[in-house]
Design a protein around this motif. Structure first.
Motif, short mmCIF file in Angstrom:
data_model
loop_
_atom_site.label_atom_id
_atom_site.label_comp_id
_atom_site.label_asym_id
_atom_site.label_seq_id
_atom_site.Cartn_x
_atom_site.Cartn_y
_atom_site.Cartn_z
N GLY A 1 -29.00 8.10 14.63
CA GLY A 1 -28.61 6.72 14.94
C GLY A 1 -28.31 6.50 16.41
O GLY A 1 -27.64 5.54 16.78
N GLY A 2 -28.81 7.38 17.26
CA GLY A 2 -28.62 7.18 18.69
C GLY A 2 -27.20 7.44 19.18
O GLY A 2 -26.88 7.20 20.34
N ARG A 3 -26.36 7.94 18.29
CA ARG A 3 -24.94 8.08 18.66
C ARG A 3 -24.71 9.23 19.63
O ARG A 3 -25.31 10.29 19.50
CB ARG A 3 -24.13 8.36 17.39
CG ARG A 3 -23.14 7.25 17.13
CD ARG A 3 -22.48 7.47 15.83
NE ARG A 3 -21.15 8.01 16.03
CZ ARG A 3 -20.27 8.10 15.04
NH1 ARG A 3 -20.60 7.73 13.83
NH2 ARG A 3 -19.08 8.57 15.26
N ARG B 1 -42.14 4.67 25.63
CA ARG B 1 -42.38 3.82 24.46
C ARG B 1 -42.17 4.71 23.24
O ARG B 1 -42.54 5.87 23.25
CB ARG B 1 -43.79 3.25 24.50
CG ARG B 1 -43.97 2.28 25.65
CD ARG B 1 -45.40 1.87 25.81
NE ARG B 1 -45.79 0.85 24.84
CZ ARG B 1 -46.60 -0.17 25.12
NH1 ARG B 1 -47.08 -0.32 26.34
NH2 ARG B 1 -46.94 -1.04 24.18
N HIS B 2 -41.57 4.12 22.23
CA HIS B 2 -41.34 4.86 20.99
C HIS B 2 -42.46 4.51 20.02
O HIS B 2 -42.61 3.37 19.61
CB HIS B 2 -39.97 4.48 20.40
CG HIS B 2 -39.70 5.11 19.07
ND1 HIS B 2 -38.68 6.01 18.87
CD2 HIS B 2 -40.30 4.97 17.88
CE1 HIS B 2 -38.69 6.41 17.61
NE2 HIS B 2 -39.66 5.78 16.98
N ILE B 3 -43.25 5.51 19.67
CA ILE B 3 -44.37 5.30 18.74
C ILE B 3 -44.28 6.36 17.66
O ILE B 3 -44.12 7.55 17.96
CB ILE B 3 -45.71 5.34 19.49
CG1 ILE B 3 -45.75 4.18 20.51
CG2 ILE B 3 -46.89 5.23 18.51
CD1 ILE B 3 -46.91 4.18 21.46
N ILE C 1 -38.66 -1.58 21.31
CA ILE C 1 -37.60 -2.51 21.67
C ILE C 1 -36.32 -2.10 20.94
O ILE C 1 -36.19 -2.25 19.74
CB ILE C 1 -38.03 -3.95 21.38
CG1 ILE C 1 -39.28 -4.20 22.22
CG2 ILE C 1 -36.92 -4.93 21.70
CD1 ILE C 1 -39.74 -5.59 22.29
N GLN C 2 -35.41 -1.53 21.72
CA GLN C 2 -34.22 -0.90 21.15
C GLN C 2 -32.98 -1.33 21.93
O GLN C 2 -33.05 -1.60 23.11
CB GLN C 2 -34.32 0.62 21.24
CG GLN C 2 -35.59 1.21 20.67
CD GLN C 2 -35.59 2.74 20.72
OE1 GLN C 2 -34.83 3.34 21.47
NE2 GLN C 2 -36.46 3.35 19.94
N ARG C 3 -31.86 -1.32 21.22
CA ARG C 3 -30.58 -1.42 21.91
C ARG C 3 -29.73 -0.27 21.36
O ARG C 3 -29.84 0.10 20.21
CB ARG C 3 -29.90 -2.79 21.67
CG ARG C 3 -29.92 -3.28 20.21
CD ARG C 3 -28.62 -3.03 19.53
NE ARG C 3 -28.59 -3.44 18.15
CZ ARG C 3 -29.08 -2.74 17.14
NH1 ARG C 3 -29.75 -1.61 17.35
NH2 ARG C 3 -28.92 -3.15 15.90
P1 ADP Z 1 -31.50 9.64 16.83
O1 ADP Z 1 -31.90 10.72 15.87
O2 ADP Z 1 -30.04 9.69 17.21
O3 ADP Z 1 -31.97 8.29 16.42
P2 ADP Z 1 -33.77 10.14 18.54
O4 ADP Z 1 -34.02 11.49 19.06
O5 ADP Z 1 -34.61 9.65 17.39
O6 ADP Z 1 -32.23 9.98 18.20
O7 ADP Z 1 -33.93 9.12 19.72
C1 ADP Z 1 -33.63 7.75 19.59
C2 ADP Z 1 -34.18 6.98 20.78
O8 ADP Z 1 -33.66 7.50 21.99
C3 ADP Z 1 -35.68 7.09 20.95
O9 ADP Z 1 -36.37 6.14 20.20
C4 ADP Z 1 -35.85 6.84 22.43
O10 ADP Z 1 -35.77 5.46 22.70
C5 ADP Z 1 -34.63 7.48 23.02
N1 ADP Z 1 -34.92 8.86 23.44
C6 ADP Z 1 -34.76 9.99 22.73
N2 ADP Z 1 -35.10 11.08 23.43
C7 ADP Z 1 -35.50 10.64 24.64
C8 ADP Z 1 -35.94 11.29 25.84
N3 ADP Z 1 -36.05 12.61 25.93
N4 ADP Z 1 -36.24 10.52 26.90
C9 ADP Z 1 -36.11 9.19 26.85
N5 ADP Z 1 -35.68 8.52 25.75
C10 ADP Z 1 -35.38 9.24 24.66
#
Ligand code: ADP
Length: 668
Positions: free
Chosen positions: A164-166, A207-209, A231-233
């Protein structure tokens, strides 16, 4: 196929899974907490089992209680949805040990691919590029500091057990490292009871794909194309689409085959998602695997025509995948907006409340997956996701236009949501130009508002919507009992040109209105711009209005505020002050009240639970210093001092439940 399954989840995902169960004539049993007694999914399910109080650890995370309920209700399988226990290998094993089927991958595959570090090792073994990182998670800050020195900055610190980006922290230089490491570690201890921090290269403007994959128990793995979720926050997705504007057929084939290879290597079954980030040079790096259905799966369903939950059920029941890779066809474009209880103007802090009015958009190419209705309470206990609105079109522009229109007609009152923010994102010219990255929101928005001035045509449309309602307000009041205080002066002249003065922010517009209610046709002139407008039979009880302006139809949402009308359109929210020319002249003589913000207190910007207080009476604090940590909807937020000063009184302590705007401390 199963006769009856249990859904170990809540909210829109429970509703979603029930829908497929109904389609396949499978009995659906839901579990629910005391806070969800009146949740739509409880009504829609064939059976429901109350499993405990509102806090998730005592209900939606209470593994034994969920399994007991499944057995008591005669279920043969458990669908975990997403979030909660969906990626918990221990829970999957308990389900199997109880003689039930877990609708998801095997516990072994979850443990292997669900781990950020182990899955990267596996990816490298499959020759899939991964983000350069230190190979193992770290605990000791000093050792980490030394090792970081050997990597290239910027770095990204992530809780190894995270999600969750935490807790993630960007580190731009060595100087920033110690405090960033400490902050990340503190948050991972609090959030995940784990102290390991993972260190990798921070990819700039990525970009997240991600690729959707499906594997059956007979060794077949296919991918269903990609989704772009750039597109993330707060590192969490808001807008998702399929296909990605950055991926063509060849690239899809290449990255899709990587995802399938990884899944095959892990013996993966059921639905899963391989997440990648793409850098500015269009290089793909594997990020992680999500071993479950994703929130954003509807966009894949809308372009492939498949029902992913149906595929999951078939796979769990031991069936072969009903299609091969060659049968997967992507047709058109789908875009999804996540609608959350949060306030974009306040750093996306979660919000709570009761939904007082609710009306969803409808249409052939519109899908709404929701878990609320009028009367629903949104509490601090669960995730802030309320619903998802998905639009499909034959191409990206059409899907975008349909989504904007749908969001224009999505009415939620009673709680603050991001619906207008999401709309402004999709309607932004940079979104249309396909220039996406995870920095999109910071680049184009500030405090939830677009940095760009709205197009005059849109503001004009909003003026016309507000003014026509205002002008016809006798009808409005008669037809719908909309409370509207009587205004000074009168505009009840029905024929001939009528003039108004409309103020929007600091701009003042001269408006001339020609037309009548009988024909419902109007000519409207705003300053020197002319429009032909057709109004519908006024139908204001929904607080939505459809207008045809110069031949194009548009939907507006409206809110009445004393003598003013607030209009919502394409993510733009404006308050219109409407005056007759005489009133306008008079108003200039009237004094305007000045609202002064109280500088001597710090109030809580959201409801939640105080978990940490790092300030005491008599302390001198500096502007920006973190004083409190508040937890709300699975998320921790720091509350900082608004100015330098000495603290006269601290009014809360750890464990205090706080309301939005409740006072936390007083300055001297
Ligand atoms: P979580 O499991 O906490 O959701 P993720 O590893 O899936 O974390 O990453 C969530 C988001 O963080 C990704 O979609 C991306 O936007 C950003 N992110 C993660 N790792 C990187 C990185 N090495 N460099 C830049 N952005 C990243």
């Amino acid at each position: 196929m199963f006769n009856k399954i249990l859904i170990a989840n809540r909210g829109e995902i429970a509703v979603r899974v029930i829908r497929t169960c109904k389609k396949l004539s499978i009995g659906a049993v839901v579990v629910y907490s005391e806070a969800d007694q009146r949740h739509p999914c409880v009504e829609q399910a064939d059976e429901a089992a109350l499993i405990g109080p509102a806090p998730a650890p005592e209900s939606y995370l209470a593994k034994e209680r969920i399994i007991e309920a499944a057995i008591a209700h005669g279920c043969e399988a458990v669908h975990p949805g997403y979030g909660f226990l969906s990626e918990n290998a221990g829970f999957a094993q308990m389900v199997i040990d109880a003689g039930l089927v877990f609708i998801g991958p095997t516990p072994k595959a979850i443990a292997l691919l669900g781990d950020k570090v182990a899955s990267k090792v596996l990816a490298e073994k499959c020759s899939i590029p991964v983000v350069p990182s230190h190979p193992e998670p770290l605990v000791d800050p000093e050792r980490a500091f030394v090792l970081a020195g050997r990597m290239t900055f910027p770095l990204l610190l992530k809780p190894a057990a995270g999600g969750g980006g935490r807790g993630m922290r960007i580190v731009n230089s060595k100087d920033e490292f110690p405090s960033a490491f400490r902050a990340c570690q503190e948050e991972t201890i609090k959030g995940f009871s784990d102290d390991r921090v993972f260190m990798e290269k921070y990819v700039i403007s990525p970009r997240h794909i991600e690729f959707q994959i499906m594997g059956d128990q007979h060794g077949h793995v296919i991918h269903l194309g990609e989704r772009e979720c750039s597109i993330q926050r707060r590192y969490q997705k808001v807008i998702e689409e399929s296909p990605s504007p950055a991926v063509d057929r060849d690239l899809r084939e290449k990255i899709g085959s990587w995802a399938c290879r990884l899944a095959s290597e892990a013996g993966y079954t059921s639905a899963g998602t391989a997440e990648f980030i793409m850098d500015e040079g269009r290089n793909f790096y594997f990020l992680e695997m999500n071993t479950r259905l994703q929130v954003e799966h509807p966009v894949t369903e809308m372009v492939t025509g498949l029902d992913l939950v149906e595929l999951q059920l078939g796979i769990a029941a031991g069936e072969k995948l009903p299609l091969s890779q060659e049968d997967v066809a992507m047709d058109g474009w789908a875009i999804e907006a996540r609608i959350c209880a949060e306030d974009p103007a306040r750093d996306f802090f979660p919000t709570t409340g009761i939904v007082t009015r609710y009306a969803v958009p409808r249409g052939k190419n519109i899908r709404v997956d929701d878990g609320i209705r009028a009367g629903s309470a949104v509490t601090i206990h669960y995730d802030s996701l309320l619903s998802k609105v998905i639009a499909r079109g034959k191409n990206r522009d059409e899907a975008t236009r349909r989504l904007v229109k749908a969001l224009n007609g999505y009415h939620i009152e009673g709680i603050i949501t991001n619906v207008d923010f999401a709309n402004a994102l999709v309607d932004h010219p940079a979104f249309a130009s396909r220039r996406l990255s995870t920095g999109f929101i910071d680049e184009h928005f500030v405090q939830g508002r677009s940095k760009q001035r709205p197009e005059q045509e849109k503001i004009d449309a909003m003026i016309m919507a507000g003014l026509l309602v205002y002008h016809n307000r006798q009808d409005v009041v008669r037809d719908s009992l909309v409370p509207m205080s009587p205004h000074v002066g009168t505009t009840s002249v029905l024929e001939g040109t009528i003039r108004y003065v409309v103020r929007v922010d600091e701009d003042v517009f001269d408006v001339q209105l020609d037309g009548d209610r009988k024909s419902r046709k109007w000519q409207i002139q705003i300053n020197d711009r002319e429009y032909d407008v057709v109004t519908p039979e006024f139908e204001f009880y929904r607080r939505r209005l459809k207008l045809r302006i110069n031949g194009d139809s548009h939907m507006f949402r409206l809110r009445y505020q004393e003598n003013h009308i607030q209009v919502f359109f394409c993510g733009i929210v404006r308050l219109l002050e409407i005056y007759t020319p005489l009133e306008w002249r008079l108003s200039k003589f009237m004094l305007r009240g000045i609202i002064e913000e109280d500088e001597d207190v710090l109030s809580c910007p959201m409801p939640g639970l105080v978990i940490d207080v790092s300030v005491a009476q008599g302390d001198s604090v500096r502007k920006g210093q973190e004083l409190f940590r508040i937890e709300s909807m699975k998320m921790q937020s720091g509350i900082v001092a608004p100015r330098d000063g000495k603290v006269a009184e601290v009014l809360v302590s750890p464990g205090t439940a706080v309301e939005s705007d409740q006072m936390l401390l007083r300055y001297e």
